[in-house]
Structure formats: C-alpha cells, structure tokens
Design a protein around this motif. Sequence first.
Motif, mmCIF file in Angstrom:
data_model
loop_
_atom_site.group_PDB
_atom_site.id
_atom_site.type_symbol
_atom_site.label_atom_id
_atom_site.label_comp_id
_atom_site.label_asym_id
_atom_site.label_seq_id
_atom_site.Cartn_x
_atom_site.Cartn_y
_atom_site.Cartn_z
ATOM 1 N N PRO A 1 -3.290 13.323 -0.275
ATOM 2 C CA PRO A 1 -3.182 11.996 -0.206
ATOM 3 C C PRO A 1 -3.849 10.981 -0.052
ATOM 4 N N HIS A 2 -3.488 9.993 -1.058
ATOM 5 C CA HIS A 2 -4.691 8.400 -1.068
ATOM 6 C C HIS A 2 -3.828 7.595 -0.508
ATOM 7 N N TYR A 3 -4.438 6.558 -0.136
ATOM 8 C CA TYR A 3 -3.413 4.702 -0.589
ATOM 9 C C TYR A 3 -4.186 4.321 -1.814
ATOM 10 N N GLU A 4 -3.417 3.876 -2.280
ATOM 11 C CA GLU A 4 -3.252 2.685 -3.076
ATOM 12 C C GLU A 4 -2.513 1.265 -3.025
ATOM 13 N N THR A 5 -3.257 0.498 -3.671
ATOM 14 C CA THR A 5 -2.730 -0.839 -3.172
ATOM 15 C C THR A 5 -2.123 -1.882 -4.118
ATOM 16 N N TYR A 6 -1.300 -2.209 -4.197
ATOM 17 C CA TYR A 6 -0.994 -3.269 -5.260
ATOM 18 C C TYR A 6 -0.526 -4.506 -4.936
ATOM 19 N N ASP A 7 -0.422 -5.462 -5.761
ATOM 20 C CA ASP A 7 -0.720 -7.113 -5.999
ATOM 21 C C ASP A 7 0.645 -7.434 -6.464
ATOM 22 N N PHE A 8 1.847 -7.580 -5.543
ATOM 23 C CA PHE A 8 3.141 -8.383 -6.956
ATOM 24 C C PHE A 8 3.716 -9.259 -5.991
ATOM 25 N N PRO A 9 4.930 -10.380 -7.214
ATOM 26 C CA PRO A 9 4.993 -11.442 -7.331
ATOM 27 C C PRO A 9 6.560 -11.362 -5.792
ATOM 28 N N PHE A 10 5.849 -11.952 -4.435
ATOM 29 C CA PHE A 10 6.871 -11.845 -3.601
ATOM 30 C C PHE A 10 8.166 -12.889 -3.528
ATOM 31 N N ASP B 1 8.569 12.289 6.317
ATOM 32 C CA ASP B 1 8.221 13.010 7.186
ATOM 33 C C ASP B 1 9.629 14.050 7.462
ATOM 34 N N ASN B 2 8.861 15.377 7.643
ATOM 35 C CA ASN B 2 8.905 16.745 8.129
ATOM 36 C C ASN B 2 10.552 16.868 6.272
ATOM 37 N N PHE B 3 9.467 16.793 5.578
ATOM 38 C CA PHE B 3 10.001 17.100 3.872
ATOM 39 C C PHE B 3 8.148 17.643 3.103
ATOM 40 N N THR B 4 8.561 17.959 2.362
ATOM 41 C CA THR B 4 7.242 18.619 0.944
ATOM 42 C C THR B 4 7.657 17.822 0.205
ATOM 43 N N VAL B 5 6.309 16.661 -0.069
ATOM 44 C CA VAL B 5 6.558 15.751 -0.794
ATOM 45 C C VAL B 5 6.196 16.337 -2.655
ATOM 46 N N ILE B 6 7.245 16.015 -3.634
ATOM 47 C CA ILE B 6 6.656 16.283 -4.494
ATOM 48 C C ILE B 6 5.825 15.551 -5.520
ATOM 49 N N ARG B 7 6.528 14.127 -4.900
ATOM 50 C CA ARG B 7 4.716 13.392 -5.763
ATOM 51 C C ARG B 7 5.157 12.011 -5.421
ATOM 52 N N ASP B 8 4.353 11.124 -4.781
ATOM 53 C CA ASP B 8 3.955 10.388 -3.963
ATOM 54 C C ASP B 8 5.385 10.382 -3.223
ATOM 55 N N LEU B 9 6.305 9.262 -3.133
ATOM 56 C CA LEU B 9 6.903 9.216 -2.710
ATOM 57 C C LEU B 9 8.474 9.792 -2.483
ATOM 58 N N THR C 1 0.574 -1.122 -0.062
ATOM 59 C CA THR C 1 -0.038 -0.053 -0.127
ATOM 60 C C THR C 1 0.766 1.131 0.127
ATOM 61 N N ILE C 2 0.950 2.331 -0.727
ATOM 62 C CA ILE C 2 1.418 3.326 -1.042
ATOM 63 C C ILE C 2 0.568 4.476 -1.055
ATOM 64 N N LEU C 3 1.221 5.475 0.382
ATOM 65 C CA LEU C 3 0.782 6.846 -0.189
ATOM 66 C C LEU C 3 0.967 7.740 -1.140
ATOM 67 N N ARG C 4 -0.149 8.164 -1.956
ATOM 68 C CA ARG C 4 0.037 8.480 -3.142
ATOM 69 C C ARG C 4 -0.900 9.536 -3.629
ATOM 70 N N PHE C 5 -0.070 10.710 -4.467
ATOM 71 C CA PHE C 5 0.119 12.344 -4.124
ATOM 72 C C PHE C 5 0.920 12.672 -5.246
ATOM 73 N N ASN C 6 -0.219 13.404 -6.160
ATOM 74 C CA ASN C 6 -0.199 14.140 -6.882
ATOM 75 C C ASN C 6 -0.720 15.612 -6.941
ATOM 76 N N PRO C 7 0.380 16.949 -6.698
ATOM 77 C CA PRO C 7 0.046 17.870 -6.442
ATOM 78 C C PRO C 7 -1.222 18.857 -7.822
ATOM 79 N N GLU C 8 -0.749 17.765 -9.245
ATOM 80 C CA GLU C 8 -1.022 18.648 -10.152
ATOM 81 C C GLU C 8 -2.832 18.334 -10.114
ATOM 82 N N VAL C 9 -3.269 16.914 -9.465
ATOM 83 C CA VAL C 9 -4.278 16.845 -9.774
ATOM 84 C C VAL C 9 -5.528 15.857 -8.237
ATOM 85 N N ASP C 10 -4.705 15.768 -7.674
ATOM 86 C CA ASP C 10 -4.723 14.951 -5.709
ATOM 87 C C ASP C 10 -5.545 16.383 -5.237
#
Length: 227
Positions: free
Chosen positions: A19-28, A89-97, A7-16
């Motif tokens: 911030p919001h969380y999105e969850t992805y499956d991956f082959p572990f 934390d303690n930094f301005t988020v440009i986009r996502d991570l 689950t990744i905290l996503r944020f695109n300041p151009e459209v969001d």
Amino acid sequence: MQDGKVTILRFNPEVDSQPHYETYDFPFVQGMSVLDVVLYIYENIDGTLSFSYCCRNSHCGLCGAKINGKPGLMCRESAAREMVLEPLDNFTVIRDLMVDRQEYDKRKDSLRLFLERGEVPAKQPEKVDTEDQENFKVVSRCVECYNCVSICPVTRVKKHEFLGPAGLMQMARHAFDPRDELNRGVVARSSGILNCINCGKCNQVCPHKIEPAKNIKLLRSKYFGEV
C-alpha cells in the motif's frame, strides 16, 4: 472556495506490492462530506479510486473508512481542509478504501438471525414489555457499517475466537425480542462473547449511538448472569 488536500492510502493487489499514500487537491466547501471529496477525486482526478457507498444518508453502512485515524461513515462525516483516508482495520483490503465485508458476513450465518417461535401467539397484537422494546429498538438501529469491528482490539488479536460487536448486535436484536423463544446463550458463547473486555471503543465510533459494549454487557448478564 478554498483549496483542500486529502491523502488516501491506495492499494491495488494486481499491481502494487505494498500500500502507498497518494495526495490529491480538491475544492473545499464548508459543509461538504468526506464522501463528496472522494466522489470528486473519482470523477475529476482518478477514476481508478475504489470505495463503497450507496444511500449517502448513513443507512446502508457501506462507506465506512478511517478518517484521520478514526473509523466513520464518509457520508456522515464533514470534510476537513486536510484529511487522511484509509480502509477500515481488521478487514482484508480488496482495493483502496474497499474492504472485504463478505468475510465477516459469512461468520454471521450460524447466528440464526430470525425470530424463533414454537407456536403461533394466542393473542395479537402481543403485549411487549416497555424495557424489552427499548433495548430491541436500540440495537435495531445497527446498519452494519463495521466501524466497531474495525476498532475492536479483541477482534484484532482473536479474529477467529470473537465475532465482534457488529455480529453480536445483530444477534441482540433477536435476543432482546421478548417474542423470541430460542435460548441464544449457546450461540453467544460460541461467538466468543465472553472474550469482550468491555473497553468501550466500539461505543465511540458507532454512528447511531447504539453503544455495543453496553449491549454486549446486557447479553452477558442475560445469559451468564454477569453484572
């Protein structure tokens, strides 16, 4: 092969708007890194995911992120079957991570991060005290990943009054260098070194075991006589 979930905290300041969380499956796969997972998401599921990385070997310091709530380097930390990734934390988020590192980098401009010498040494090679050399070697391992800045409680509430552990480690490289002739006490004071509460949280997240809190204490002892 097992299924993993991140689950990744996503944020695109151009459209969001938020911030919001999105969850992805991956082959572990046992032994894969967190960065391997993020690259899999980027290459196979969502090419808009933004993050920073370069060396993949914990030397560039660029892939810092919060991994299950704790700052770490994504290339160094092993992936778990279930993870939550967030920007530091303690930094301005440009986009996502991806966070704005330049904001912090600019604050180091006044530290005079170079060897200050008035005269050419009379004899070379110069003799360097073993203890001084050891302190110098330790702080020189800092790769400026900013995990320590991210978790620092003083930086959080006094951002403009305390430079934070990473910047002070860069200054310590020169302060602990016996060849350096600049009295860096003035710079240390103006960087807010006396605001450090020595909580030790920075020690817990440093990937190269530098122990910033211990070295901040050494700097304070060197310039202000604190023990």
